[in-house]
Design a protein around this motif. Structure first.
Motif, PDB file in Angstrom:
ATOM      1  N   VAL A  38       4.528  -1.212  -6.661  1.00  0.00           N
ATOM      2  CA  VAL A  38       3.556  -0.231  -5.780  1.00  0.00           C
ATOM      3  C   VAL A  38       3.780   1.041  -6.432  1.00  0.00           C
ATOM      4  CG1 VAL A  38       5.903   0.280  -4.197  1.00  0.00           C
ATOM      5  CG2 VAL A  38       3.523   0.445  -3.333  1.00  0.00           C
ATOM      6  N   ASP A  39       4.820   1.434  -7.172  1.00  0.00           N
ATOM      7  CA  ASP A  39       4.683   2.724  -7.608  1.00  0.00           C
ATOM      8  C   ASP A  39       4.295   2.772  -9.124  1.00  0.00           C
ATOM      9  OD1 ASP A  39       5.917   4.562  -5.615  1.00  0.00           O
ATOM     10  OD2 ASP A  39       7.692   3.036  -5.898  1.00  0.00           O
ATOM     11  N   SER A  40       3.799   1.604  -9.629  1.00  0.00           N
ATOM     12  CA  SER A  40       3.081   1.505 -10.732  1.00  0.00           C
ATOM     13  C   SER A  40       1.774   1.054 -10.889  1.00  0.00           C
ATOM     14  CB  SER A  40       4.073   0.580 -11.790  1.00  0.00           C
ATOM     15  OG  SER A  40       5.474   1.307 -11.904  1.00  0.00           O
ATOM     16  N   ASP A  41       0.910   1.444  -9.990  1.00  0.00           N
ATOM     17  CA  ASP A  41      -0.457   1.246  -9.706  1.00  0.00           C
ATOM     18  C   ASP A  41      -0.678  -0.285  -9.629  1.00  0.00           C
ATOM     19  OD1 ASP A  41      -1.293   3.951 -10.140  1.00  0.00           O
ATOM     20  OD2 ASP A  41      -1.035   3.748 -12.129  1.00  0.00           O
ATOM     21  N   GLY A  42       0.061  -1.154  -8.891  1.00  0.00           N
ATOM     22  CA  GLY A  42       0.003  -2.563  -8.997  1.00  0.00           C
ATOM     23  C   GLY A  42      -1.334  -2.979  -8.241  1.00  0.00           C
ATOM     24  N   ILE A  43      -1.867  -2.426  -7.279  1.00  0.00           N
ATOM     25  CA  ILE A  43      -3.179  -2.690  -6.760  1.00  0.00           C
ATOM     26  C   ILE A  43      -4.001  -2.537  -7.766  1.00  0.00           C
ATOM     27  CG2 ILE A  43      -4.574  -2.262  -4.924  1.00  0.00           C
ATOM     28  CD1 ILE A  43      -2.442  -1.983  -2.794  1.00  0.00           C
ATOM     29  N   TRP A  44      -4.307  -1.275  -8.166  1.00  0.00           N
ATOM     30  CA  TRP A  44      -5.384  -1.000  -9.049  1.00  0.00           C
ATOM     31  C   TRP A  44      -5.417  -2.079 -10.272  1.00  0.00           C
ATOM     32  CZ3 TRP A  44      -9.326   2.375  -9.759  1.00  0.00           C
ATOM     33  CH2 TRP A  44      -9.979   2.563 -11.112  1.00  0.00           C
ATOM     34  N   ASN A  45      -4.207  -2.034 -10.903  1.00  0.00           N
ATOM     35  CA  ASN A  45      -3.962  -2.899 -12.212  1.00  0.00           C
ATOM     36  C   ASN A  45      -4.430  -4.438 -11.883  1.00  0.00           C
ATOM     37  OD1 ASN A  45      -3.338  -0.795 -13.554  1.00  0.00           O
ATOM     38  ND2 ASN A  45      -0.913  -1.378 -13.393  1.00  0.00           N
ATOM     39  N   GLN A  89      -7.566  -6.495 -13.385  1.00  0.00           N
ATOM     40  CA  GLN A  89      -7.341  -7.551 -14.080  1.00  0.00           C
ATOM     41  C   GLN A  89      -8.543  -8.763 -13.806  1.00  0.00           C
ATOM     42  OE1 GLN A  89      -5.407  -8.574 -16.277  1.00  0.00           O
ATOM     43  NE2 GLN A  89      -5.214 -10.689 -16.656  1.00  0.00           N
ATOM     44  N   PHE A  90      -8.591  -8.645 -12.258  1.00  0.00           N
ATOM     45  CA  PHE A  90      -9.704  -9.651 -11.688  1.00  0.00           C
ATOM     46  C   PHE A  90     -11.108  -9.339 -11.833  1.00  0.00           C
ATOM     47  CE2 PHE A  90      -5.616 -11.401 -10.292  1.00  0.00           C
ATOM     48  CZ  PHE A  90      -5.851 -12.915 -10.459  1.00  0.00           C
ATOM     49  N   GLN A  91     -11.277  -8.131 -12.370  1.00  0.00           N
ATOM     50  CA  GLN A  91     -12.803  -7.596 -12.777  1.00  0.00           C
ATOM     51  C   GLN A  91     -13.449  -7.336 -11.445  1.00  0.00           C
ATOM     52  OE1 GLN A  91     -14.897  -9.935 -15.429  1.00  0.00           O
ATOM     53  NE2 GLN A  91     -12.923 -10.407 -16.463  1.00  0.00           N
ATOM     54  N   LEU A  92     -12.891  -6.838 -10.355  1.00  0.00           N
ATOM     55  CA  LEU A  92     -13.269  -6.523  -9.008  1.00  0.00           C
ATOM     56  C   LEU A  92     -13.557  -5.057  -8.797  1.00  0.00           C
ATOM     57  CD1 LEU A  92     -11.014  -8.515  -6.532  1.00  0.00           C
ATOM     58  CD2 LEU A  92     -13.344  -8.915  -7.247  1.00  0.00           C
ATOM     59  N   ILE A  93     -13.106  -4.213  -9.549  1.00  0.00           N
ATOM     60  CA  ILE A  93     -13.280  -2.867  -9.735  1.00  0.00           C
ATOM     61  C   ILE A  93     -13.472  -2.249 -11.245  1.00  0.00           C
ATOM     62  CG2 ILE A  93     -12.149  -2.289  -7.683  1.00  0.00           C
ATOM     63  CD1 ILE A  93      -9.760  -1.269  -9.464  1.00  0.00           C
ATOM     64  N   PRO A 140      -2.873   7.469  -5.261  1.00  0.00           N
ATOM     65  CA  PRO A 140      -4.197   7.754  -5.851  1.00  0.00           C
ATOM     66  C   PRO A 140      -5.020   6.590  -6.322  1.00  0.00           C
ATOM     67  CG  PRO A 140      -2.847   9.467  -6.248  1.00  0.00           C
ATOM     68  CD  PRO A 140      -2.107   8.497  -6.070  1.00  0.00           C
ATOM     69  N   SER A 141      -4.379   5.742  -7.087  1.00  0.00           N
ATOM     70  CA  SER A 141      -4.988   4.679  -7.777  1.00  0.00           C
ATOM     71  C   SER A 141      -5.344   3.555  -6.497  1.00  0.00           C
ATOM     72  CB  SER A 141      -4.270   4.032  -8.689  1.00  0.00           C
ATOM     73  OG  SER A 141      -3.076   3.548  -8.250  1.00  0.00           O
ATOM     74  N   SER A 142      -4.668   3.519  -5.640  1.00  0.00           N
ATOM     75  CA  SER A 142      -4.923   2.667  -4.620  1.00  0.00           C
ATOM     76  C   SER A 142      -6.113   2.933  -3.794  1.00  0.00           C
ATOM     77  CB  SER A 142      -3.620   2.230  -3.750  1.00  0.00           C
ATOM     78  OG  SER A 142      -2.728   1.509  -4.409  1.00  0.00           O
ATOM     79  N   ARG A 143      -5.836   4.383  -3.311  1.00  0.00           N
ATOM     80  CA  ARG A 143      -7.046   4.793  -2.744  1.00  0.00           C
ATOM     81  C   ARG A 143      -8.323   4.639  -3.438  1.00  0.00           C
ATOM     82  NH1 ARG A 143      -4.864  10.638  -0.345  1.00  0.00           N
ATOM     83  NH2 ARG A 143      -2.677  10.190  -0.041  1.00  0.00           N
ATOM     84  N   GLU A 144      -8.537   4.974  -4.705  1.00  0.00           N
ATOM     85  CA  GLU A 144      -9.748   4.739  -5.388  1.00  0.00           C
ATOM     86  C   GLU A 144     -10.289   3.389  -5.575  1.00  0.00           C
ATOM     87  OE1 GLU A 144     -13.322   5.846  -7.746  1.00  0.00           O
ATOM     88  OE2 GLU A 144     -11.960   6.831  -6.190  1.00  0.00           O
ATOM     89  N   ALA A 145      -9.065   2.392  -5.543  1.00  0.00           N
ATOM     90  CA  ALA A 145      -9.502   1.063  -5.677  1.00  0.00           C
ATOM     91  C   ALA A 145      -9.988   0.431  -4.361  1.00  0.00           C
ATOM     92  CB  ALA A 145      -8.022   0.207  -5.991  1.00  0.00           C
ATOM     93  N   LEU A 197       0.880  -1.210  -0.107  1.00  0.00           N
ATOM     94  CA  LEU A 197       0.074  -0.065  -0.057  1.00  0.00           C
ATOM     95  C   LEU A 197       0.849   1.268  -0.018  1.00  0.00           C
ATOM     96  CD1 LEU A 197      -2.877  -0.690   2.465  1.00  0.00           C
ATOM     97  CD2 LEU A 197      -3.271   0.056  -0.003  1.00  0.00           C
ATOM     98  N   LEU A 198       1.954   1.275   0.837  1.00  0.00           N
ATOM     99  CA  LEU A 198       2.899   2.568   0.931  1.00  0.00           C
ATOM    100  C   LEU A 198       4.121   2.324   0.132  1.00  0.00           C
ATOM    101  CD1 LEU A 198       2.854   3.368   4.548  1.00  0.00           C
ATOM    102  CD2 LEU A 198       1.844   4.624   2.727  1.00  0.00           C
TER     103      LEU A 198
END
Length: 262
Positions: A247-254, A258-262, A27-32, A17-18
């Motif tokens: 973590v610095d390349s929107d890993g959580i969001w992506n 990919q798994f269609q959760l967002i 910002p992308s992780s916050r929105e995710a 996360l951090l």
């Protein structure tokens, strides 16, 4: 990729996360996380950090917190679901060892974090994590029954002998060569996941987790979908179901896309 019926997602903090570069949640992780919560998916923090060292991510409104690598689990309302301290004999053994040998370590309880023998390398590590260096411990005033976790500052090659001789009732895991997280034997983030699955009535088949360090392995292996960050340690990537961007390349969001959760 087929949509998975995920009902809970668990997030490590440091390196997941951090960012180590910005010391912030992207910002992308916050929105995710906001989008997951809007869909009714539980979001739970899962960290080796102390319960007192997560205030800067609480704004994300998690449904629960696994801290001390599973040793202290609380709801968003701070209801304690699980608490397990280190064997007091192991803590006393650390104190005895430190009085006769060179050893840097930190003790963590519900109320405070203390440290013994701060080297420049250790001070730099706390700066890297954007955390203050804890206050110095008084070796003669430690409540040996209150310690939930300790960090032992020694290299991987020294760890097996130290644990066998000094802390035989405890278990070490690490995400950095600088130190090992030490917790009660049998405890891990996996335990914390089971605690929250029971609390929320969620089957393990409906869970997902993100991590990057050695102390995340039990968690990623246990959930249905274990996601390693692109910056994760090699051994973490080896056991993950999926490797995302760093973590610095929107890993959580992506990964969540990919798994269609967002």
């Amino acid at each position: 990729m087929q949509k998975s019926p995920i009902k809970a997602v668990f997030f490590d903090i440091d390196g997941t996360l951090l960012s180590f570069k910005t010391h912030e949640v992207s910002p992308s992780s916050r929105e995710a996380i906001r989008l997951l919560q809007a869909k009714g998916i539980k979001t739970i923090l899962s960290t080796g950090r102390s319960i007192n060292s997560i205030d800067h991510v609480k704004f994300l409104d998690f449904d629960g917190y696994i801290t001390f690598n599973g040793g202290y689990c609380v709801t968003k309302d701070m209801e304690i679901l699980y608490r397990q301290t280190i064997d007091s004999q192991d803590i006393q053994s650390v104190l005895n060892y430190a009085k006769n040998n060179s050893l840097s370590f930190s003790f963590m309880s519900e109320n405070e974090i203390t440290i013994h023998d701060v080297t420049p390398e250790i001070a730099g590590m706390y700066a890297h994590l954007n955390l203050p260096v804890p206050k110095l411990v008084d070796l003669d005033l430690v409540d040996t029954a209150s310690i939930l976790q300790t960090n032992i500052f020694l290299g991987p090659e020294e760890e097996p002998a130290f644990m066998n001789e000094v802390m035989p009732n405890s278990l070490a895991s690490r995400w950095t060569p600088l130190f090992a997280d030490v917790n009660p034997k049998g405890q891990s983030k996996k335990i914390g996941i089971d605690i929250f699955c029971k609390h929320f009535g969620i089957d393990i088949a409906h869970t997902m987790a993100f991590g990057d360090g050695g102390n995340d392995i039990s968690m990623l292996e246990h959930v249905q979908i274990g996601v390693a960050m692109g910056n994760a340690n090699p051994e973490v990537k080896e056991i993950a179901n999926y490797i995302t961007d760093d973590v610095d390349s929107d890993g959580i969001w992506n990964a969540l896309k990919q798994f269609q959760l967002i």
